[in-house]
Design a protein around this motif. Structure first.
Motif, PDB file in Angstrom:
ATOM      1  N   VAL A   1     -94.326 -21.389  66.753  1.00 25.99           N
ATOM      2  CA  VAL A   1     -94.244 -22.798  66.626  1.00 25.99           C
ATOM      3  C   VAL A   1     -94.678 -23.484  67.975  1.00 25.99           C
ATOM      4  O   VAL A   1     -94.240 -23.154  68.821  1.00 25.99           O
ATOM      5  CB  VAL A   1     -93.312 -23.521  65.820  1.00 25.99           C
ATOM      6  CG1 VAL A   1     -93.150 -22.861  64.486  1.00 25.99           C
ATOM      7  CG2 VAL A   1     -91.861 -23.222  66.786  1.00 25.99           C
ATOM      8  N   THR A   2     -95.073 -24.772  67.842  1.00 29.18           N
ATOM      9  CA  THR A   2     -95.063 -25.600  69.143  1.00 29.18           C
ATOM     10  C   THR A   2     -93.891 -26.146  69.646  1.00 29.18           C
ATOM     11  O   THR A   2     -92.802 -26.084  68.908  1.00 29.18           O
ATOM     12  CB  THR A   2     -95.944 -26.707  68.924  1.00 29.18           C
ATOM     13  OG1 THR A   2     -95.370 -27.615  67.839  1.00 29.18           O
ATOM     14  CG2 THR A   2     -97.423 -26.352  68.499  1.00 29.18           C
ATOM     15  N   PRO A   3     -93.720 -26.292  70.970  1.00 27.59           N
ATOM     16  CA  PRO A   3     -92.281 -26.927  71.245  1.00 27.59           C
ATOM     17  C   PRO A   3     -91.905 -28.023  70.617  1.00 27.59           C
ATOM     18  O   PRO A   3     -90.809 -28.343  70.078  1.00 27.59           O
ATOM     19  CB  PRO A   3     -92.637 -27.242  72.882  1.00 27.59           C
ATOM     20  CG  PRO A   3     -93.747 -26.102  73.253  1.00 27.59           C
ATOM     21  CD  PRO A   3     -94.558 -26.184  71.810  1.00 27.59           C
TER      22      PRO A   3
ATOM     23  N   MET B   1     -92.662 -17.341  69.288  1.00 27.55           N
ATOM     24  CA  MET B   1     -91.843 -17.946  68.216  1.00 27.55           C
ATOM     25  C   MET B   1     -92.839 -18.510  67.000  1.00 27.55           C
ATOM     26  O   MET B   1     -92.494 -18.847  66.090  1.00 27.55           O
ATOM     27  CB  MET B   1     -91.134 -19.152  68.846  1.00 27.55           C
ATOM     28  CG  MET B   1     -90.122 -18.748  69.724  1.00 27.55           C
ATOM     29  SD  MET B   1     -89.423 -20.170  70.513  1.00 27.55           S
ATOM     30  CE  MET B   1     -88.173 -20.763  69.227  1.00 27.55           C
TER      31      MET B   1
ATOM     32  N   ALA C   1     -92.639 -28.977  67.291  1.00 26.38           N
ATOM     33  CA  ALA C   1     -92.346 -28.501  66.173  1.00 26.38           C
ATOM     34  C   ALA C   1     -90.892 -28.005  66.080  1.00 26.38           C
ATOM     35  O   ALA C   1     -90.064 -28.036  65.025  1.00 26.38           O
ATOM     36  CB  ALA C   1     -93.249 -27.648  65.503  1.00 26.38           C
ATOM     37  N   TYR C   2     -90.517 -26.949  67.089  1.00 33.04           N
ATOM     38  CA  TYR C   2     -89.291 -26.476  67.231  1.00 33.04           C
ATOM     39  C   TYR C   2     -88.198 -27.298  67.372  1.00 33.04           C
ATOM     40  O   TYR C   2     -87.122 -27.318  66.993  1.00 33.04           O
ATOM     41  CB  TYR C   2     -89.400 -25.493  68.571  1.00 33.04           C
ATOM     42  CG  TYR C   2     -87.951 -24.753  68.797  1.00 33.04           C
ATOM     43  CD1 TYR C   2     -87.422 -23.863  67.746  1.00 33.04           C
ATOM     44  CD2 TYR C   2     -87.137 -25.489  69.737  1.00 33.04           C
ATOM     45  CE1 TYR C   2     -86.157 -23.225  68.177  1.00 33.04           C
ATOM     46  CE2 TYR C   2     -85.832 -24.913  69.827  1.00 33.04           C
ATOM     47  CZ  TYR C   2     -85.440 -23.657  69.109  1.00 33.04           C
ATOM     48  OH  TYR C   2     -84.012 -23.449  69.295  1.00 33.04           O
ATOM     49  N   VAL C   3     -88.494 -28.429  68.189  1.00 33.56           N
ATOM     50  CA  VAL C   3     -87.398 -29.706  68.588  1.00 33.56           C
ATOM     51  C   VAL C   3     -87.150 -30.233  67.114  1.00 33.56           C
ATOM     52  O   VAL C   3     -86.170 -30.517  67.003  1.00 33.56           O
ATOM     53  CB  VAL C   3     -87.866 -30.318  69.490  1.00 33.56           C
ATOM     54  CG1 VAL C   3     -86.779 -31.651  69.923  1.00 33.56           C
ATOM     55  CG2 VAL C   3     -87.965 -29.500  71.010  1.00 33.56           C
ATOM     56  N   ARG C   4     -88.319 -30.599  66.347  1.00 37.12           N
ATOM     57  CA  ARG C   4     -88.274 -31.517  65.204  1.00 37.12           C
ATOM     58  C   ARG C   4     -87.360 -30.665  64.506  1.00 37.12           C
ATOM     59  O   ARG C   4     -86.197 -31.120  63.656  1.00 37.12           O
ATOM     60  CB  ARG C   4     -89.459 -31.647  64.862  1.00 37.12           C
ATOM     61  CG  ARG C   4     -89.528 -32.742  63.355  1.00 37.12           C
ATOM     62  CD  ARG C   4     -90.929 -33.070  62.981  1.00 37.12           C
ATOM     63  NE  ARG C   4     -91.990 -31.873  62.908  1.00 37.12           N
ATOM     64  CZ  ARG C   4     -92.878 -31.879  63.663  1.00 37.12           C
ATOM     65  NH1 ARG C   4     -92.840 -32.743  64.832  1.00 37.12           N
ATOM     66  NH2 ARG C   4     -93.605 -30.922  63.653  1.00 37.12           N
ATOM     67  N   GLU C   5     -87.599 -29.271  64.213  1.00 40.77           N
ATOM     68  CA  GLU C   5     -86.598 -28.460  63.213  1.00 40.77           C
ATOM     69  C   GLU C   5     -85.323 -28.193  63.707  1.00 40.77           C
ATOM     70  O   GLU C   5     -84.382 -28.302  62.783  1.00 40.77           O
ATOM     71  CB  GLU C   5     -87.479 -27.197  63.220  1.00 40.77           C
ATOM     72  CG  GLU C   5     -86.670 -26.129  62.352  1.00 40.77           C
ATOM     73  CD  GLU C   5     -87.027 -24.552  62.050  1.00 40.77           C
ATOM     74  OE1 GLU C   5     -86.525 -23.821  61.599  1.00 40.77           O
ATOM     75  OE2 GLU C   5     -88.098 -24.230  63.091  1.00 40.77           O
ATOM     76  N   GLN C   6     -85.090 -28.169  65.067  1.00 38.69           N
ATOM     77  CA  GLN C   6     -83.791 -28.467  65.319  1.00 38.69           C
ATOM     78  C   GLN C   6     -82.926 -29.582  65.021  1.00 38.69           C
ATOM     79  O   GLN C   6     -81.825 -29.578  64.426  1.00 38.69           O
ATOM     80  CB  GLN C   6     -83.620 -27.808  66.689  1.00 38.69           C
ATOM     81  CG  GLN C   6     -83.834 -26.546  67.111  1.00 38.69           C
ATOM     82  CD  GLN C   6     -83.262 -25.526  66.439  1.00 38.69           C
ATOM     83  OE1 GLN C   6     -81.993 -25.497  66.351  1.00 38.69           O
ATOM     84  NE2 GLN C   6     -84.008 -24.714  65.622  1.00 38.69           N
ATOM     85  N   ARG C   7     -83.495 -30.715  65.164  1.00 35.72           N
ATOM     86  CA  ARG C   7     -83.319 -31.921  64.794  1.00 35.72           C
ATOM     87  C   ARG C   7     -82.658 -32.086  63.553  1.00 35.72           C
ATOM     88  O   ARG C   7     -81.876 -32.492  63.101  1.00 35.72           O
ATOM     89  CB  ARG C   7     -84.093 -33.165  65.165  1.00 35.72           C
ATOM     90  CG  ARG C   7     -84.140 -33.272  66.825  1.00 35.72           C
ATOM     91  CD  ARG C   7     -85.163 -34.302  67.118  1.00 35.72           C
ATOM     92  NE  ARG C   7     -84.992 -34.568  68.881  1.00 35.72           N
ATOM     93  CZ  ARG C   7     -85.788 -35.291  69.516  1.00 35.72           C
ATOM     94  NH1 ARG C   7     -86.728 -35.912  68.729  1.00 35.72           N
ATOM     95  NH2 ARG C   7     -85.716 -35.439  70.525  1.00 35.72           N
TER      96      ARG C   7
ATOM     97  N   GLN D   1     -89.723 -30.821  55.534  1.00 38.94           N
ATOM     98  CA  GLN D   1     -89.008 -29.548  55.723  1.00 38.94           C
ATOM     99  C   GLN D   1     -88.059 -28.862  54.951  1.00 38.94           C
ATOM    100  O   GLN D   1     -88.009 -27.656  54.671  1.00 38.94           O
ATOM    101  CB  GLN D   1     -87.917 -29.803  56.999  1.00 38.94           C
ATOM    102  CG  GLN D   1     -87.204 -28.596  57.508  1.00 38.94           C
ATOM    103  CD  GLN D   1     -88.054 -27.713  58.382  1.00 38.94           C
ATOM    104  OE1 GLN D   1     -89.106 -28.205  58.904  1.00 38.94           O
ATOM    105  NE2 GLN D   1     -87.909 -26.204  58.597  1.00 38.94           N
TER     106      GLN D   1
END
Length: 85
Positions: free
Chosen positions: A3-5, A1, A7-13, A53
C-alpha cells in the motif's frame, strides 16, 4: 507492504477511530470529534473513508458496539452449550 504510505496512514487513523468509537469511556465524544482526534477533520471525509474501510458508518459502528455491550455486559459473549444427546 503493498500500500502507499498515505493509504497506510489513513488505515491506521481509521483503526484508531474504530477503537475510540468502541470505547465506552469515549461515548460523550461526538463522531466528528473522534474524526478530528485521529486526523480526519472533515466529518464527511471521515464517514466516507470509514465506510469504505469497514462497510459501515462510524455512527452505526458505535451503535453496534453499544448494543453488543448491552447484550454482553460482562464483556464476554455467551458460550454455546454442548449438545446433549
Amino acid at each position: 507492504m503493498g500500500v502507499t504510505p498515505a493509504a497506510y496512514v489513513r488505515e491506521q487513523r481509521l483503526l484508531a477511530a474504530r477503537v475510540l468509537l468502541s470505547d465506552p469511556k469515549q461515548h460523550v465524544r461526538s463522531v466528528s470529534d473522534i474524526g478530528v482526534a485521529v486526523g480526519l477533520g472533515e466529518l464527511r471525509t471521515f464517514e466516507r473513508a470509514f465506510q469504505r474501510q469497514f462497510a459501515t458508518t462510524p455512527a452505526r459502528w458505535r451503535r453496534a458496539q453499544q448494543a453488543d455491550r448491552a447484550d454482553y455486559p460482562s464483556g464476554e459473549p455467551l458460550r454455546p452449550r454442548p449438545r446433549q444427546g
